[in-house]
Every structure is written in structure tokens, then in C-alpha cells.
Design a protein around this motif. Structure first.
Motif, PDB file in Angstrom:
ATOM      1  N   GLN A   1      74.312   3.789 -27.615  1.00 51.89           N
ATOM      2  CA  GLN A   1      74.035   2.347 -27.640  1.00 51.89           C
ATOM      3  C   GLN A   1      73.952   1.805 -26.221  1.00 51.89           C
ATOM      4  OE1 GLN A   1      76.232  -0.145 -30.437  1.00 51.89           O
ATOM      5  NE2 GLN A   1      76.480  -1.725 -28.872  1.00 51.89           N
ATOM      6  N   VAL A   2      74.886   2.216 -25.369  1.00 47.92           N
ATOM      7  CA  VAL A   2      74.881   1.747 -23.980  1.00 47.92           C
ATOM      8  C   VAL A   2      73.705   2.342 -23.217  1.00 47.92           C
ATOM      9  CG1 VAL A   2      76.158   1.725 -21.802  1.00 47.92           C
ATOM     10  CG2 VAL A   2      77.379   1.393 -23.962  1.00 47.92           C
ATOM     11  N   LEU A   3      73.461   3.634 -23.382  1.00 49.34           N
ATOM     12  CA  LEU A   3      72.374   4.295 -22.661  1.00 49.34           C
ATOM     13  C   LEU A   3      71.019   3.663 -22.968  1.00 49.34           C
ATOM     14  CD1 LEU A   3      73.629   7.955 -23.166  1.00 49.34           C
ATOM     15  CD2 LEU A   3      73.341   6.844 -20.945  1.00 49.34           C
ATOM     16  N   THR A   4      70.860   3.113 -24.183  1.00 52.35           N
ATOM     17  CA  THR A   4      69.603   2.449 -24.555  1.00 52.35           C
ATOM     18  C   THR A   4      69.681   0.936 -24.360  1.00 52.35           C
ATOM     19  OG1 THR A   4      70.294   2.266 -26.883  1.00 52.35           O
ATOM     20  CG2 THR A   4      69.032   4.239 -26.241  1.00 52.35           C
ATOM     21  N   ASN A   5      70.761   0.465 -23.729  1.00 51.97           N
ATOM     22  CA  ASN A   5      70.974  -0.966 -23.471  1.00 51.97           C
ATOM     23  C   ASN A   5      70.869  -1.798 -24.753  1.00 51.97           C
ATOM     24  OD1 ASN A   5      71.753  -2.860 -21.502  1.00 51.97           O
ATOM     25  ND2 ASN A   5      69.666  -3.646 -21.321  1.00 51.97           N
ATOM     26  N   GLY A   6      71.472  -1.268 -25.810  1.00 55.02           N
ATOM     27  CA  GLY A   6      71.544  -2.002 -27.067  1.00 55.02           C
ATOM     28  C   GLY A   6      70.331  -1.874 -27.963  1.00 55.02           C
ATOM     29  N   ARG A   7      69.307  -1.125 -27.542  1.00 54.48           N
ATOM     30  CA  ARG A   7      68.145  -0.929 -28.420  1.00 54.48           C
ATOM     31  C   ARG A   7      68.569  -0.187 -29.682  1.00 54.48           C
ATOM     32  NH1 ARG A   7      66.416  -1.126 -23.280  1.00 54.48           N
ATOM     33  NH2 ARG A   7      64.349  -2.016 -22.815  1.00 54.48           N
ATOM     34  N   PHE A   8      69.464   0.790 -29.526  1.00 57.24           N
ATOM     35  CA  PHE A   8      70.080   1.468 -30.659  1.00 57.24           C
ATOM     36  C   PHE A   8      71.480   0.893 -30.836  1.00 57.24           C
ATOM     37  CE2 PHE A   8      67.683   5.740 -29.826  1.00 57.24           C
ATOM     38  CZ  PHE A   8      66.478   5.101 -30.066  1.00 57.24           C
ATOM     39  N   ARG A   9      71.973   0.873 -32.082  1.00 59.41           N
ATOM     40  CA  ARG A   9      73.311   0.381 -32.356  1.00 59.41           C
ATOM     41  C   ARG A   9      74.127   1.481 -33.015  1.00 59.41           C
ATOM     42  NH1 ARG A   9      74.661  -4.135 -29.798  1.00 59.41           N
ATOM     43  NH2 ARG A   9      76.145  -4.672 -31.450  1.00 59.41           N
ATOM     44  N   SER A  10      75.332   1.692 -32.515  1.00 53.93           N
ATOM     45  CA  SER A  10      76.203   2.683 -33.148  1.00 53.93           C
ATOM     46  C   SER A  10      76.565   2.182 -34.543  1.00 53.93           C
ATOM     47  CB  SER A  10      77.459   2.925 -32.311  1.00 53.93           C
ATOM     48  OG  SER A  10      78.132   1.715 -32.026  1.00 53.93           O
ATOM     49  N   VAL A  11      76.604   3.082 -35.500  1.00 54.39           N
ATOM     50  CA  VAL A  11      76.784   2.704 -36.899  1.00 54.39           C
ATOM     51  C   VAL A  11      78.266   2.701 -37.279  1.00 54.39           C
ATOM     52  CG1 VAL A  11      76.457   5.094 -37.712  1.00 54.39           C
ATOM     53  CG2 VAL A  11      76.056   3.190 -39.281  1.00 54.39           C
ATOM     54  N   ARG A  12      78.700   1.622 -37.948  1.00 56.52           N
ATOM     55  CA  ARG A  12      80.058   1.589 -38.499  1.00 56.52           C
ATOM     56  C   ARG A  12      80.045   2.359 -39.817  1.00 56.52           C
ATOM     57  NH1 ARG A  12      83.244  -1.444 -35.543  1.00 56.52           N
ATOM     58  NH2 ARG A  12      84.961  -1.324 -37.033  1.00 56.52           N
ATOM     59  N   HIS A  13      81.025   3.205 -39.986  1.00 60.02           N
ATOM     60  CA  HIS A  13      81.082   4.021 -41.201  1.00 60.02           C
ATOM     61  C   HIS A  13      82.529   4.286 -41.583  1.00 60.02           C
ATOM     62  CE1 HIS A  13      80.866   6.666 -37.674  1.00 60.02           C
ATOM     63  NE2 HIS A  13      81.496   7.598 -38.357  1.00 60.02           N
ATOM     64  N   ARG A  14      82.740   4.748 -42.797  1.00 56.42           N
ATOM     65  CA  ARG A  14      84.070   5.037 -43.320  1.00 56.42           C
ATOM     66  C   ARG A  14      83.930   6.053 -44.440  1.00 56.42           C
ATOM     67  NH1 ARG A  14      84.949  -0.812 -46.452  1.00 56.42           N
ATOM     68  NH2 ARG A  14      83.537  -0.380 -48.206  1.00 56.42           N
ATOM     69  N   VAL A  15      85.065   6.572 -44.888  1.00 54.98           N
ATOM     70  CA  VAL A  15      85.073   7.518 -46.012  1.00 54.98           C
ATOM     71  C   VAL A  15      86.066   7.028 -47.058  1.00 54.98           C
ATOM     72  CG1 VAL A  15      85.556   9.883 -46.757  1.00 54.98           C
ATOM     73  CG2 VAL A  15      84.406   9.478 -44.578  1.00 54.98           C
ATOM     74  N   ILE A  16      85.610   6.965 -48.308  1.00 60.14           N
ATOM     75  CA  ILE A  16      86.462   6.589 -49.428  1.00 60.14           C
ATOM     76  C   ILE A  16      86.838   7.854 -50.186  1.00 60.14           C
ATOM     77  CG2 ILE A  16      86.645   5.153 -51.497  1.00 60.14           C
ATOM     78  CD1 ILE A  16      86.209   3.648 -48.821  1.00 60.14           C
ATOM     79  N   ALA A  17      88.126   8.008 -50.476  1.00 60.35           N
ATOM     80  CA  ALA A  17      88.582   9.204 -51.191  1.00 60.35           C
ATOM     81  C   ALA A  17      88.024   9.220 -52.607  1.00 60.35           C
ATOM     82  CB  ALA A  17      90.112   9.239 -51.220  1.00 60.35           C
TER      83      ALA A  17
END
Length: 334
Positions: free
Chosen positions: A249-265
Motif C-alpha cells: 500500500q505504501v509502495l504504491t502510495n495508496g493506489r493499492f489498499r491492504s485488505v482487512r480480513h479475519r477467520v471465523i471458526a
């Protein structure tokens, strides 16, 4: 699969049902065939819109995947006292329920391993059974997934029309790369909690450049869309899923966004996932790529090294915005 020893369940978290609804399965996840001439453009669009996509024709031998998963199932099926011999993670080793040093917990047990090819076969960690075979299997898997990760990063460079082609892939090809492999086991929920949505691994973004996820044919992974809606990712044990990390995300200056994710049992089946985190060398400066910046474009972030970011992230909770302290307050002209 073996179920974890029963913990004190009030220490664990459940989905807040007052949040935005979660769909059963999200069919709009971009799928990238790495043999498709248009792969580079599909990947860039997916990174911009979702920070997440699925990869087919990835070139990772199914034998390498199957051998590592078999080793993971064997290890997690051992008695607890034998698994404990490989931990606690400091930073590498076996962990159970605790995620990081700041109070986060999950319905999970895991192995965190160094994924630098130069160090894997010389690791001092030992495992019950044939430790040499275990590391050989890890080495084979990491080598194949790392190669595929570099291919994806080079396609991103092509799709963004930046040079050199290895401007991103060199970060994880470097012999000093700070990459790791996490093998997670999410046991089925205890009978008393099978009607609840027990969180196996809480919501977060990955700090590294890129994450490559492979799991068995069990549900549980969810991603957050741009509007905050959580959607379930249909399992696919023949493909890999790619996450954009904070560093990309930083290397692309925000053009890409890191994805929030989680795991449900899952209430009925155990889940095993294997995540390769492609990280740069510790001394690497993480800043927007000059070759990507347009004339007059300002960096959205203050400069930092990967080592500085790791130390900062280590002090946060899992769901915190780790990039927050590095974000610049850009003045918008009136």
C-alpha cells in the motif's frame, strides 16, 4: 484433526451481529489465470478494488502443497505436551490461542516459521518426529510459493507500467528478505459454541508486501469490502489467494489498499491454512516508488524502514491501523 484443549471461552471473541451483514459466499472475488495475457491488468484492478484475488495456473506443484499440509496435520494432531516442545514463538515456533504480545487471542494454534530460503534448512527449531523431513518439505513449499509471488509482483510492475520489472519482486528475492510462513490450525468449535460465530483469528491487515494463502477445503476466511461489509471467501484447495499488505500500500502510495480480513471458526470441520508472508530486508526503506509517482504527487506517508515498521506493529493490537502513525496529513487547497 485434533481439537484444542478446552480454554476458558469467555476470553474469546465472537462476531458482533450489529455490524454490517456478512454474505454467505462472495462470488465477485477476482480470479487471475497467470497464463492469461491480460493477467497483469486483472491483478492491478483487483489490488485497487479489493486488495485481494485468487490465482489459478500458479505453477506451485500440488505435491509440495500436499506434503506440507500432511506434515501440518500430523503435527497438530500430536498430544499437547509434544507440540509445546516447538514453542513458544520467539519469534518463531509453536503458538496456541495467544496472537502476539498485546492480549489478542483466537481459536487457533499455529506454527510461525522463518521463510528465508538461506535459513530454513539451518533452523534451530526441532519438531517431534523427523525434523529434517519437516524442514525439507517447508523448503520445497516456500521455494515454489516464493517463485509464484515474484511472478505476481512482476506482473503488477508491468500492469502499473513501472520499471525495472523486478522493482517489487527484488524485495523478496533478496537473500536478506524478512519473509515468514505461518501454518494455522483452527479446530472445530466446541459443541456449546456451535451456534455462535467464534473468531479464530481477528480482523487485521498484513504488514508485509504480499501474502499468499492456501487452505484446505474448509470455510472461515472473510474479507472486508470497501464499504465495510464482511464477505465469506469460498474455499478452494487447488488455488491460492493473494493479499495486498501494508508495505505494498505504501509502495504504491495508496493506489493499492491492504485488505482487512479475519477467520471465523467452523462449527463442524477443522481448517488448516498456510500463509507465506513476503517481506523485504529489515533495512529496506518503505516509501512510494519514485517510478510510480506522477509530477507534483506527494507521498501519503513518512519514510520508514521495514525494521521500524515491524517494531511499531509489534506494539499494537491486531485490529489497529498500523499505518496510522506514518500517514501524513495532506492539506487540501480550499
Amino acid at each position: 484433526m485434533v481439537v484444542l484443549s478446552q480454554p476458558i471461552l469467555e476470553n474469546f471473541s465472537y462476531i458482533n451481529t450489529s455490524c454490517k451483514p456478512t454474505t454467505t459466499h462472495f462470488t465477485g472475488i477476482p480470479v487471475v489465470d497467470l497464463l492469461d495475457p491480460e493477467a497483469k491488468n486483472i491483478i492491478v484492478k483487483a489490488c485497487q478494488e479489493f486488495g485481494f484475488f485468487k490465482v489459478d495456473n500458479h505453477g506451485v506443484p500440488i505435491e509440495a502443497v500436499a506434503k506440507l499440509e500432511a506434515e501440518a496435520v500430523r503435527f497438530f494432531g500430536l498430544p499437547q505436551h509434544e507440540k509445546d516442545q516447538a514453542g513458544p514463538p520467539n519469534p518463531f515456533g509453536y503458538g496456541n490461542k495467544s496472537i502476539g504480545p498485546n492480549g489478542d487471542v483466537g481459536w487457533v494454534e499455529y506454527l510461525l516459521l522463518n521463510a528465508n530460503p538461506q535459513l530454513i534448512m539451518n533452523s534451530s527449531l526441532t519438531f517431534p518426529g523427523n525434523s529434517q523431513l519437516f524442514w525439507k518439505v517447508v523448503h520445497e513449499y516456500v521455494g515454489a510459493v516464493r517463485k509464484m509471488s515474484c511472478q505476481v509482483l512482476e506482473l503488477i510492475a508491468e500492469g502499473l507500467k513501472i520499471e525495472p520489472r523486478n522493482v517489487l519482486s527484488r524485495l523478496i528475492k533478496d537473500e536478506r528478505s524478512d519473509s515468514c510462513l505461518r501454518v494455522n490450525h483452527y479446530p472445530p468449535c466446541p459443541p456449546a459454541q456451535q451456534e455462535e460465530k467464534l473468531i479464530g483469528f481477528g480482523e487485521h491487515t498484513d504488514p508485509q508486501v504480499i501474502s499468499v494463502v492456501r487452505s484446505n477445503n474448509s470455510t472461515g476466511l472473510q474479507i472486508a469490502l470497501r464499504d465495510g461489509t464482511w464477505v465469506s471467501v469460498p474455499p478452494d484447495q487447488s488455488s491460492f489467494f493473494i493479499d495486498v499488505g501494508d508495505s505494498l500500500q505504501v509502495l504504491t502510495n495508496g493506489r493499492f489498499r491492504s485488505v482487512r480480513h479475519r477467520v471465523i471458526a467452523d462449527s463442524l470441520k477443522g481448517r488448516v491454512s498456510m500463509i507465506y508472508f513476503g517481506g523485504p530486508p529489515l533495512s529496506e526503506k518503505i516509501a512510494p516508488l519514485p517510478c510510480l509517482m506522477e509530477e507534483g504527487e506527494e507521498s501519503l506517508y513518512t519514510d520508514f524502514t521495514w525494521s521500524e515498521y515491524k517494531k511499531s506493529a509489534y506494539k499494537t493490537r491486531l485490529g489497529d491501523n498500523r499505518l496510522g502513525i506514518f500517514e501524513k496529513k495532506i492539506q487540501v487547497p480550499l
